[in-house]
Motif scaffolding. Structure first.
Motif, PDB file in Angstrom:
ATOM      1  N   ARG A  18       0.840  -1.206   0.000  1.00  0.00           N
ATOM      2  CA  ARG A  18       0.000   0.000   0.000  1.00  0.00           C
ATOM      3  C   ARG A  18       0.875   1.257   0.000  1.00  0.00           C
ATOM      4  O   ARG A  18       1.998   1.233  -0.445  1.00  0.00           O
ATOM      5  CB  ARG A  18      -0.979   0.001   1.185  1.00  0.00           C
ATOM      6  N   THR A 107     -10.107  -8.667  -9.169  1.00  0.00           N
ATOM      7  CA  THR A 107      -9.848  -8.517  -7.736  1.00  0.00           C
ATOM      8  C   THR A 107      -9.708  -7.048  -7.350  1.00  0.00           C
ATOM      9  O   THR A 107     -10.009  -6.164  -8.161  1.00  0.00           O
ATOM     10  CB  THR A 107      -8.594  -9.343  -7.340  1.00  0.00           C
ATOM     11  N   CYS A 220     -10.117 -13.813   1.003  1.00  0.00           N
ATOM     12  CA  CYS A 220      -9.125 -13.252   0.102  1.00  0.00           C
ATOM     13  C   CYS A 220      -9.464 -13.747  -1.296  1.00  0.00           C
ATOM     14  O   CYS A 220     -10.349 -14.587  -1.474  1.00  0.00           O
ATOM     15  CB  CYS A 220      -7.709 -13.686   0.500  1.00  0.00           C
ATOM     16  N   ALA A 251      -2.100  -8.694   2.391  1.00  0.00           N
ATOM     17  CA  ALA A 251      -2.897  -7.635   1.751  1.00  0.00           C
ATOM     18  C   ALA A 251      -3.721  -6.921   2.811  1.00  0.00           C
ATOM     19  O   ALA A 251      -4.867  -7.276   3.077  1.00  0.00           O
ATOM     20  CB  ALA A 251      -3.800  -8.239   0.683  1.00  0.00           C
ATOM     21  N   HIS A 253      -6.054  -4.497   4.890  1.00  0.00           N
ATOM     22  CA  HIS A 253      -7.221  -3.619   4.732  1.00  0.00           C
ATOM     23  C   HIS A 253      -7.640  -3.197   6.124  1.00  0.00           C
ATOM     24  O   HIS A 253      -7.650  -4.025   7.049  1.00  0.00           O
ATOM     25  CB  HIS A 253      -8.396  -4.375   4.091  1.00  0.00           C
TER      26      HIS A 253
HETATM   27  O1  DOR Z   1      -7.218 -11.022  -1.503  1.00  0.00           O
HETATM   28  C1  DOR Z   1      -6.636 -10.280  -2.269  1.00  0.00           C
HETATM   29  N1  DOR Z   1      -6.276  -9.028  -1.912  1.00  0.00           N
HETATM   30  N2  DOR Z   1      -6.370 -10.712  -3.493  1.00  0.00           N
HETATM   31  C2  DOR Z   1      -5.870  -9.910  -4.433  1.00  0.00           C
HETATM   32  O2  DOR Z   1      -5.679 -10.345  -5.525  1.00  0.00           O
HETATM   33  C3  DOR Z   1      -5.632  -8.473  -4.151  1.00  0.00           C
HETATM   34  C4  DOR Z   1      -5.422  -8.249  -2.723  1.00  0.00           C
HETATM   35  C5  DOR Z   1      -5.491  -6.791  -2.331  1.00  0.00           C
HETATM   36  O3  DOR Z   1      -4.854  -5.951  -2.992  1.00  0.00           O
HETATM   37  O4  DOR Z   1      -6.162  -6.485  -1.357  1.00  0.00           O
END
Ligand code: DOR
Ligand code: ZN
Length: 351
Positions: A18, A107, A220, A251, A253
């Motif tokens: 990020r 995605t 995911c 990844a 979030h």
């Molecule tokens: O779970 C995922 N998160 N798969 C991905 O391909 C992208 C990633 C993300 O950037 O959050």
């Protein structure tokens, strides 16, 4: 019982770092474990030019803890209109290590991705000549395909023709999740096709998303699959084959964006990834093959020198926190935090 494992410092061949405050929060966790990481380009806006990748690399280097030798390996986000000259300039100028193919809409932040392989044929031709790896998010975007079949359909409809069309192109099928993908990559003897595997796909099947309720922190993409898929992934990952190597797909979030009516895909494994992988090799009685998966096969595929130094993990309760603070009361849930793992990376400062 083995109590301690030491291996050459490993690399993470698939990582989302990020930007801005999130970058500064998550980066130290990867730096603790890995010497290098292949950094995904799906920022908003995506990293599509040499200039953008250079600038992003600089922001990552600025965010490194002092004295760190961690090396971010940058990637280019491919679009229908990507200029082959941009790709060759970036690769030859040692900015791009690889280019990433997101099928458009597959995605998170893939809306600028590739709509059809024909659209990037000239780019792939140049990459093939350069020996530059193509990294693929391998899922069909056909809305008629069942979510659990998207990877297998991608293999048949897109990957196989692509490999035939570009017989010398180096390809990494990222974060494989199925028995079909494991067997397909395993059967390839050319040495130009490899796959990364995440810790979550080795440790869990799709039941984990639904145990006692809906569990967004196990969501995911590609989504967790069946038990037979997990078993196949464990078999190839621990086999010692050079075709399979470590790529966490960590990844992050912010919690609120995952615990939502339409939650984001992604698992934040950076604080615990190496220990999670090691627990799989431990359970499979394959500790002696862990170094190949974590520190050797990937860097050989990418033609990189071995890392300096080692890391040591010991068999004891892992005290990684359940969540990592982002400020303003926000946080990121950690994969297998709070004592779920019984291996722990020994901090360098204490060795
Ligand atoms: O779970 C995922 N998160 N798969 C991905 O391909 C992208 C990633 C993300 O950037 O959050
Ligand atoms: Zn990813």
């Amino acid at each position: 019982m083995v109590q301690s494992v030491t291996l050459r410092r490993p690399d993470d061949f698939h990582l989302h770092l990020r930007d801005d405050a999130m970058l500064r929060t998550v980066l130290p966790y990867s730096v603790r474990q890995f010497g290098r990481a292949v950094v995904m380009p799906n920022l908003k806006p995506p990293v599509t030019t040499v200039a953008a990748a250079r600038a992003y690399r600089e922001r990552i280097l600025q965010a490194l803890p002092s004295g760190s030798t961690f090396e971010p390996l940058m990637t280019c986000y491919l679009c229908d209109g990507t200029d082959p000259a941009e790709i060759s300039a970036g690769f030859e100028g040692h900015v791009f290590t690889a280019a990433k193919l997101y099928p458009a809409g597959a995605t998170t932040h893939s809306e600028y991705g590739v709509t059809a392989i024909d659209k990037i044929a000239k780019v792939l031709d140049v990459m093939q000549k350069l020996g530059m790896p193509l990294l693929i998010h391998g899922e069909s975007t056909d809305p008629g395909i069942d979510v659990f079949d998207k990877e297998a359909v991608f293999l048949d409809r897109t990957l196989k023709p692509l490999l035939e069309m570009f017989p010398a192109l180096k390809v990494v099928l990222e974060h494989i999740t199925t028995e079909q993908a494991a067997n397909f990559v395993d059967a390839d003897t050319s040495g130009r096709l490899a796959a990364t595997i995440t810790p979550q796909h080795l440790l869990f099947n799709r039941n984990a998303m639904f145990t006692g309720g809906l569990r967004p922190h196990y969501y995911c993409l590609p989504v967790l699959k069946r038990e037979q898929d997990r078993t196949a992934l464990r078999r190839v990952a621990t086999s010692g084959s050079r075709s399979f190597f470590l790529g966490t797909d960590s990844a992050p979030h912010e919690r609120g964006t995952k615990e939502a009516a339409c939650g984001c895909a992604g698992i934040f494994s950076a604080p615990t990834a190496l220990e999670a992988y090691l627990s799989v090799f431990d359970e499979e009685h394959a500790l002696e093959r862990f170094e190949a998966f974590a520190s050797e096969s990937g860097r050989l595929f990418y033609d990189l020198p071995p890392n300096e130094g080692t890391v040591t993990l010991t068999r004891e309760r892992n005290d990684a926190p359940r969540s990592v603070a982002l400020g303003d009361g926000k946080s990121i849930e950690t994969f297998m935090g709070d004592g779920e793992l019984s291996w722990r990376l020994v901090d360098h400062s204490s060795t």
